[in-house]
Each structure stands twice: as C-alpha cells, then as structure tokens.
Design a protein around this motif. Structure first.
Motif, PDB file in Angstrom:
ATOM      1  N   GLU A 202       0.900  -1.178  -0.031  1.00 48.43           N
ATOM      2  CA  GLU A 202       0.026  -0.047  -0.051  1.00 48.43           C
ATOM      3  C   GLU A 202       0.888   1.099  -0.081  1.00 48.43           C
ATOM      4  N   GLU A 203       1.963   1.160   0.872  1.00 45.48           N
ATOM      5  CA  GLU A 203       2.809   2.363   0.898  1.00 45.48           C
ATOM      6  C   GLU A 203       3.991   2.719   0.189  1.00 45.48           C
ATOM      7  N   PHE A 204       4.626   1.355  -0.227  1.00 44.93           N
ATOM      8  CA  PHE A 204       5.772   1.453  -0.914  1.00 44.93           C
ATOM      9  C   PHE A 204       5.842   0.910  -2.427  1.00 44.93           C
ATOM     10  N   ALA A 205       5.333  -0.121  -2.764  1.00 45.51           N
ATOM     11  CA  ALA A 205       5.413  -0.622  -4.035  1.00 45.51           C
ATOM     12  C   ALA A 205       4.889   0.329  -5.060  1.00 45.51           C
ATOM     13  N   ALA A 206       5.487   0.253  -6.204  1.00 47.82           N
ATOM     14  CA  ALA A 206       5.287   0.908  -7.254  1.00 47.82           C
ATOM     15  C   ALA A 206       4.357   0.208  -8.043  1.00 47.82           C
ATOM     16  N   THR A 211       4.082  -6.045  -8.609  1.00 50.22           N
ATOM     17  CA  THR A 211       3.125  -5.740  -7.533  1.00 50.22           C
ATOM     18  C   THR A 211       1.697  -6.250  -8.034  1.00 50.22           C
ATOM     19  N   GLN A 212       1.555  -6.208  -8.998  1.00 51.75           N
ATOM     20  CA  GLN A 212       0.210  -6.822  -9.750  1.00 51.75           C
ATOM     21  C   GLN A 212       0.088  -8.292  -9.393  1.00 51.75           C
ATOM     22  N   PHE A 213       1.325  -8.625  -9.643  1.00 53.06           N
ATOM     23  CA  PHE A 213       1.488 -10.369  -9.617  1.00 53.06           C
ATOM     24  C   PHE A 213       1.107 -10.721  -8.157  1.00 53.06           C
ATOM     25  N   ILE A 214       1.827 -10.041  -7.171  1.00 54.80           N
ATOM     26  CA  ILE A 214       1.838 -10.211  -5.665  1.00 54.80           C
ATOM     27  C   ILE A 214       0.132 -10.015  -5.320  1.00 54.80           C
ATOM     28  N   GLU A 215      -0.241  -8.917  -6.044  1.00 54.89           N
ATOM     29  CA  GLU A 215      -1.852  -8.671  -5.595  1.00 54.89           C
ATOM     30  C   GLU A 215      -2.713  -9.830  -5.981  1.00 54.89           C
ATOM     31  N   ILE A 216      -2.484 -10.374  -7.202  1.00 54.15           N
ATOM     32  CA  ILE A 216      -3.508 -11.103  -7.875  1.00 54.15           C
ATOM     33  C   ILE A 216      -3.283 -12.568  -7.035  1.00 54.15           C
ATOM     34  N   ASN A 217      -1.825 -12.845  -6.713  1.00 50.43           N
ATOM     35  CA  ASN A 217      -1.611 -13.926  -5.801  1.00 50.43           C
ATOM     36  C   ASN A 217      -2.202 -13.868  -4.548  1.00 50.43           C
ATOM     37  N   ALA A 269      -7.042  -2.489   3.249  1.00 50.61           N
ATOM     38  CA  ALA A 269      -8.303  -1.582   3.005  1.00 50.61           C
ATOM     39  C   ALA A 269      -7.934  -0.670   4.004  1.00 50.61           C
ATOM     40  N   ALA A 270      -7.498  -0.848   5.278  1.00 47.05           N
ATOM     41  CA  ALA A 270      -7.367   0.086   6.509  1.00 47.05           C
ATOM     42  C   ALA A 270      -6.366   1.221   6.125  1.00 47.05           C
ATOM     43  N   LEU A 271      -5.497   0.715   5.234  1.00 46.16           N
ATOM     44  CA  LEU A 271      -4.191   1.632   5.305  1.00 46.16           C
ATOM     45  C   LEU A 271      -4.673   2.644   4.123  1.00 46.16           C
ATOM     46  N   ARG A 272      -5.564   2.074   3.135  1.00 39.86           N
ATOM     47  CA  ARG A 272      -6.011   3.049   1.982  1.00 39.86           C
ATOM     48  C   ARG A 272      -6.884   4.075   2.610  1.00 39.86           C
ATOM     49  N   SER A 273      -7.750   3.772   3.609  1.00 38.67           N
ATOM     50  CA  SER A 273      -8.680   4.699   3.837  1.00 38.67           C
ATOM     51  C   SER A 273      -7.898   5.761   4.894  1.00 38.67           C
ATOM     52  N   VAL A 274      -6.697   5.709   5.084  1.00 38.80           N
ATOM     53  CA  VAL A 274      -6.225   6.988   5.791  1.00 38.80           C
ATOM     54  C   VAL A 274      -5.826   8.018   4.569  1.00 38.80           C
ATOM     55  N   PRO A 275      -6.277   9.257   4.812  1.00 34.72           N
ATOM     56  CA  PRO A 275      -6.330  10.363   3.834  1.00 34.72           C
ATOM     57  C   PRO A 275      -4.801  10.706   3.400  1.00 34.72           C
ATOM     58  N   ASP A 276      -4.424  11.001   2.144  1.00 42.28           N
ATOM     59  CA  ASP A 276      -3.196  11.257   1.859  1.00 42.28           C
ATOM     60  C   ASP A 276      -2.620  12.423   2.404  1.00 42.28           C
ATOM     61  N   ASN A 277      -3.574  13.297   2.825  1.00 38.06           N
ATOM     62  CA  ASN A 277      -2.975  14.926   3.459  1.00 38.06           C
ATOM     63  C   ASN A 277      -2.260  14.405   4.716  1.00 38.06           C
ATOM     64  N   ILE A 278      -2.669  13.536   5.484  1.00 38.34           N
ATOM     65  CA  ILE A 278      -1.568  12.924   6.637  1.00 38.34           C
ATOM     66  C   ILE A 278      -0.371  12.645   6.083  1.00 38.34           C
ATOM     67  N   ARG A 279      -0.110  11.954   5.032  1.00 36.54           N
ATOM     68  CA  ARG A 279       1.173  11.764   4.481  1.00 36.54           C
ATOM     69  C   ARG A 279       1.928  13.068   4.251  1.00 36.54           C
ATOM     70  N   GLN A 280       1.243  13.852   3.285  1.00 43.59           N
ATOM     71  CA  GLN A 280       1.776  15.072   2.766  1.00 43.59           C
ATOM     72  C   GLN A 280       2.192  15.986   3.725  1.00 43.59           C
ATOM     73  N   ALA A 281       1.489  16.041   5.204  1.00 45.45           N
ATOM     74  CA  ALA A 281       1.793  16.827   6.264  1.00 45.45           C
ATOM     75  C   ALA A 281       3.188  16.459   6.603  1.00 45.45           C
ATOM     76  N   GLY A 282       3.304  14.969   6.775  1.00 45.56           N
ATOM     77  CA  GLY A 282       4.301  14.423   7.487  1.00 45.56           C
ATOM     78  C   GLY A 282       5.659  14.622   6.256  1.00 45.56           C
ATOM     79  N   TYR A 283       5.487  14.320   5.251  1.00 48.43           N
ATOM     80  CA  TYR A 283       6.456  14.975   4.365  1.00 48.43           C
ATOM     81  C   TYR A 283       6.983  16.365   4.731  1.00 48.43           C
ATOM     82  N   GLY A 284       6.057  17.067   4.566  1.00 54.99           N
ATOM     83  CA  GLY A 284       6.217  18.620   4.718  1.00 54.99           C
ATOM     84  C   GLY A 284       7.052  18.958   5.850  1.00 54.99           C
TER      85      GLY A 284
END
Lengths: 394, 306
Positions: A202-206, A211-217, A269-284
C-alpha cells in the motif's frame, strides 16, 4: 369504480399495461424479500436445532447408590456397587475407586450412599433419547427414579476433562487448549508478515507488473480451497521439515498461511482509508517515508488492521479440513502443554464426536458446537464493535 | 539533523527490505502449494496411467488390484456442486437485491450482521447439521413419496452446501449492486420505469460482471468444500444420475486417502495429491476469471471499496 376507468381511458398518457407492470414489480420485490427471509429462517432453524440437540449435554445424570469399599472391591472395582445397579454407574467412576482409597484410607471397609455419575445409557434414557438399556436395567433405573435417587447436575466434566471413549466422561478441555496453542502459533506467524506485506503493497510498492502479480496472488490465495493448505502442510512441514505430526506447531503454521491473505486484504483497506494529506503533512515536516508510516499512517489504520485480524482469527479457529490432513483429529485425552505435542482443536473434536456411534456423543457434539459458535460469534461481534467504535470519517 | 540522515537511510533500507521479504512470502506460498502437490502427483502418475485417471470409471484403492479412474468422483463433485449452486445463486442474488435496493437503512444494518453470522459458521458445523438433520429429513420425505434415498445422499450435501454459499454470493453481489451509480437508476426512473423494471433492465445488467464473479467464487468454494461432504456424503465412488443416491467427491477422497495408515509412497496415498492437483487447477482458473471480471467492473465504475 366505473368513473375511474373512464378517466383513465380519456387520459392519452394512460398506459394500459401499467397495472400488470406494477404487479410484476411487486411480485419481484416479494420474491427478493422471501429469499432473504429464507436465509434468515434457515439461520433460526439451524441455531435452534443445534441448541435443542446440545442443551441436554450441559446436564448429567447422577444416581444415588451404596458403595462398598473393601479389599475385594479395590481389586475388582465392579463389585463395589450392588449387582442390580452395577451397569448403571459410570465405568470411569468405578476406575477411580483404588485412588479414592489411597487418598482417604478411612474409606476402607465402609459402605456409604453416594451420588455417582451414571452411565451414558442411563443418562440418555432419563433424558428421553434413544438408548440401548436392557429391560431389567430399565426396571432398576425406574426404581431409582421412584426413590428420588436420580438427579441432573450441571455437567462440569464437559469443561474440565479431555476426550474420552466413555461418553459421560468426555470433555472439551484438551481441544480448547489445543485450539489456543494452535491459534497462538498462527497469529504470531501471520500477523507480522501480513501487516508488513500490506504496508509494503500500500505504501511503498510502485504499481508495476511485479506488484500486480503479488496482488493477484494474494487474492487468489484467499480463494483457494482450505484442504489444499492441508496438502501443503503435509508435504512441506511434515515430510520435508520433519516437524511432529498432529502438533499445534504444524497446525498453526498451516493455518497461518491460510489466514495471511485475509489479514493482508483488510489491512490494505485500512491503510488505504487513511487520507493522503496526513502523509503530505508528514513529508512537509521533513519526515522520511518510514517515519510517516510508522508514526502516523499505521497508528491511524490500526483499528482496521485489528478488525481484520480478529476476523482472520475467527476463521482459522473454525477451520477443520487442513487440520484433518495433518493429523490433528487424533484421540487426545490429555491436554497438550507444548506446541510440539500431539493435540486436537475444537472443530476437529466436533468432527471426531460426530463420527462416534454412541447416541450420547450427539449431544456432546452439539454442545461442542454451541461452545465454538459462542466464541466465534463473540469474536466477530468484537470485530464489528471495534470497527464501529474507531471508525473515523475523514 | 543532517548528520542523522545516513543512519536514517540505513534503517530505512533495512526496513524496506523486510517489507519486501514479507510481501514475497505470499508468492512463495502459492508456489510451495503448487510444487508440493505437483511433485507428489507426478510420482503418482509414474505408477498409474494418467489417461485412466481422467477417463476411467472405477475407483477402488486399498485392494490388491487397485484402480484409479476418477470419473465417478468428478461426477459426484459436479452433482453436489450443481445442487448447491441451484440453491445459492437465486437466493443469494435475490437477498442481495433486496438488501441493496429495497431495504431501509435500519433494516439493512440489522440484516447484514445476520448474513455475516451465517458466513462465519464453521463448515464442520454445517456438516454435522447435514448429516444429522437434513439427511434423515430427506430420507423420511422420500419414504413418504415411496422413493428410496440414501442417508449419504448427494441432495442433502448439496442443499446444506448451497446454504453455506448464500452469504458468499449475497455479500459480494450486494457490494457490486451498490456500486452501480445512482445516476443510472434515476435516469431509468425518470423515463417512467418502475423500481422492479429498473433493477431488472438497468441495475442488474450493469452489475452483471460482478455477479458472475461472485457466482464463480461461490462455485470454487463449493468445489473445494470439505467438511460438509466428508461428514454427509458417501465414500463409494458411484457413477449415477440420481441425487438421492450416495456419491463421493474429490475432497472426500483426498481426506480418506490421507487419514488412513497407508505408507506415504503408496499409490493409495499419492492419489490424494493427483486429485488435489485437479482441484487446484480448476479453482485457480475460476478464481482468476472471477478476479479479472471484478477488476474490469471496478475500472468501469471507478470504485475502490470492493
């Protein structure tokens, strides 16, 4: 009535098929409703069937008879009880007579009236179920009933003893302990791997082919029949690695592989529901990616991760098929105390009892199911509660 | 702060590596399953003919002149699965339609957990129920109509298995139907169609890929279901068209071959892996088709919640 029809027929927009169309729609709605009601009706029928079958098992018959303690009866315990009632008392209780005398030497050469656990056939007869009692024993049971020398007590043996070939002495304790040991192994292995996989995907893989292969798997692993995990456990853990058969270790590892995809999918699903602005603020603020995930995203997703893990745990707890393959259906009278010993789990115990010929095991099986379902439903309720309580609307 | 960067970078890389290793484990697992089954299956086919395995009609392990023709086993699996799907698809789909289209918010919140309970019941419990309640019921009913039914009838297994699969189909279909955009419903209603017509003519066709995907997932679950059939179906490899007769399935034979006291390298035991291979390939195919369909659906309506 007549007037109404004339109005309609004068109306140029009136569609004559309207009535049938509406009727069809109503019928359609009723069909969908009734199929839903069918599922619920089945659920009620099913649960009540289990409860009706299982409830009698929580009580057991005791009978009051004279017991003689002397040299002779210690040697041949059958003779401790009057001939008339000999077959009515539990064989397993008679076996404890020598031990009783050792524990309490004063008992020697006495004759006392005792409440003793009754044989399963007597128990079934008094509960009005099918039984194989001979007519002469039925006579003596009836005599006991007349003299108020029978009573039903809460079945403590069911919760404090392991499996037994003597139905009235069989309990679920060793299976519960086996289940706990197995599930500890499962969660210790599955939880960290699953959460780490979810974080990576969810956070690192491009979003590339790998990645798609892992997902399907992972999605595919979630849908593979559970019995195939048993084949894997047998071929890899037992035959290749030489781990002990029937042990909670092998069972736990097999169930861990099965639980992995469930936890991964819900954690993602839980990680995906965390909004991106939390991450952006951290990077900022100059945090690194790991720091953002570890200190901000993951804690926020944690309730969701927990919910998924509890659901996965509940599923692993009810699983039987792969455990049969790796031999966890063995007859285990004593509770295991390490993960390397042979053990059985609750659903496997239910399966074993269901295959027993004696009628007394039917109520034991249903009672075991009631215990298992109670645990599973409370686990699921806990998961739903956690989800509701910590659900954050972003 | 600057001097800490290199250390941060270092831990960062290590942690990232750990995450990658964790993610690879799922792949390793799939291949481990595949290879552990394939190797043992190959060993089986070295001893017995592959051709007879897929075309032979006699399955008699354990005796001196043992034969491994799996056609009656496939037939039994097929029969029980079809009965299960005949029950699960209409009921599951209709329940999903009612829950997503007609039910009010309160009723929905009440009903959904009920179906979740149905989904959470362990299969061993369904097996007990099939063997001790439904099977005798069917035998009694058949006696009433002067028919002869086995206590291990395929019908009893199929019915209970169908009920087990209802929540699988209904919950996925429910999600899919709810994902169909409201604008489509409104457009249809604005054209004068009533609610029922809108569902049949607009909503269901739009949700069809998802519904097919749910059905395939249910099918794969039915094929691989073990406990119900182990407890309620027969052991005898019986080639028949009569659902009241006892029939056996792939999973029953796998369990039967592996719980006995046979030597591990005997054809009796290894036949389980040959059957397991067939089961793996078929369910893998169904799962992949199902996952592709649902992916297409997601892309079309741009939903992330499925």
């Amino acid at each position: 009535m007549n007037k109404k029809i004339t109005i309609y027929s004068e109306n140029p927009f009136y569609d004559k098929s309207l009535k049938t169309r509406h009727m069809k729609a109503t019928i359609f709605k009723m069909v969908t409703l009734s199929s839903l009601l069918f599922s619920l009706g089945f659920l009620i029928f099913f649960l009540s069937d289990i409860v009706i079958k299982g409830l009698p098992a929580f009580q057991q018959t005791y009978i009051q008879v004279d017991v003689t303690y002397n040299e002779k009866t210690v040697k041949s315990t059958r003779k401790a009880v009057n001939k008339e009632y000999r077959r009515l008392v539990s064989r397993s209780w008679l076996r404890t007579i020598p031990q009783q005398v050792i524990d309490n030497p004063n008992l020697m050469n006495t004759k006392i009236k005792l409440w003793i656990l009754a044989d399963d056939q007597v128990d079934q007869y008094l509960k009005g179920h099918h039984h194989n009692l001979k007519p002469k024993y039925i006579q003596s049971v009836d005599n006991l009933v007349k003299n108020n020398a029978t009573k039903l007590r809460f079945n403590i043996i069911f919760f404090t003893r392991g499996d037994s070939k003597i139905p009235e002495y069989a309990g679920i304790k060793s299976a519960v302990i086996g289940s706990i040991l197995t599930l500890i192994v499962t969660m210790v292995v599955a939880f960290p791997i699953a959460v780490m996989t979810a974080i990576y995907l969810e956070e690192f893989a491009a979003d590339n082919l790998w990645t798609q292969f892992i997902e399907i798997n992972i999605n595919n692993l979630a849908a593979i029949p559970s019995i195939l995990f048993g084949l894997l456990g047998l071929a890899v853990f037992i035959n290749l690695f030489g781990l002990p058969r029937s042990s909670p270790l092998v069972g736990g590892l097999t169930l861990a592989i099965m639980t992995l995809p469930i936890i991964i999918i819900s954690s993602r699903a839980a990680l995906r529901s965390v909004p991106d602005n939390i991450r952006q603020a951290g990077y900022g603020l100059g945090l690194t990616k790991i720091q953002v995930v570890k200190d901000h995203v993951f804690p926020l997703a944690f309730p969701g991760v927990m919910t998924g893990s509890i659901i996965g745990l509940a599923q692993a707890m009810g699983e039987t098929a792969p455990l049969i393959i790796i031999g966890m259906v063995a007859f285990i009278p004593d509770s295991p105390n390490s993960i390397m010993q042979a053990a059985t789990v609750m659903p496997a115990q239910i399966f074993t009892w269901a295959g027993m010929p004696e009628r007394a095991y039917v109520e034991k099986t249903a009672a075991g199911i009631m215990v298992l379902l109670t645990i599973l439903i409370s686990l699921n309720a806990m998961a739903i509660y956690l989800r509701k309580k910590f659900e954050v609307k972003w | 702060m600057l001097f800490k960067t290199s250390r941060n970078q270092y831990t960062e890389n290590i942690l990232k590596l750990l995450l990658i290793i964790a993610a690879t484990i799922s792949i390793i697992t799939t291949f481990a399953i595949l290879f552990s089954i394939i190797f043992e299956a190959i060993e089986f086919f070295e001893m017995r003919s592959f051709w007879y395995f897929i075309t032979g009609t006699e399955w008699s392990p354990g005796i001196e002149d043992s034969k491994f023709g799996a056609v009656p086993i496939f037939a039994g699996t097929f029969m029980i699965t079809i009965i299960a799907m005949l029950i699960a698809v209409p009921i599951g789909l209709c329940s999903a339609i009612y829950m997503s289209e007609y039910a009010s918010h309160t009723i929905r919140n009440l009903l959904k957990p009920m179906l979740e309970i149905l989904a959470g019941i362990p299969t061993v419990v369904y097996g007990f129920f099939a063997a001790l309640t439904i099977a005798p019921l069917i035998v009694e009913l058949c006696e009433y109509f002067n028919l002869e039914a086995s206590f291990n009838s395929a019908l009893a297994c199929g019915i209970v298995m169908g009920i087990m699969i209802i929540p699988v189909i209904s919950s996925l279909s429910d999600d899919v139907i709810r994902a169909v955009p409201d604008s489509q419903r409104r457009a249809s209603l604005a054209l004068g169609m009533n609610m029922g017509e809108t569902i049949v003519a607009v909503v269901l066709p739009a949700a069809m890929p998802g519904i097919i995907s749910a059905t395939l997932l249910g099918l794969s679950k039915a094929l691989g279901e073990t406990m119900i059939v182990v407890m309620a179906a027969g052991l005898r490899a019986n080639l028949t068209w009569n659902p009241l007769d006892d029939m056996t399935t792939v999973t029953v034979r796998i369990v039967d071959a592996l719980v006995g006291d046979h030597a591990f390298d005997s054809p009796d035991t290894l036949s389980a892996f040959a059957l397991g291979l067939v089961l793996f390939v078929v369910t893998l195919l169904l799962n992949v088709i199902s996952l592709t369909l649902i992916r297409k659906f997601k892309q079309k309506y741009k939903v992330n919640t499925l």
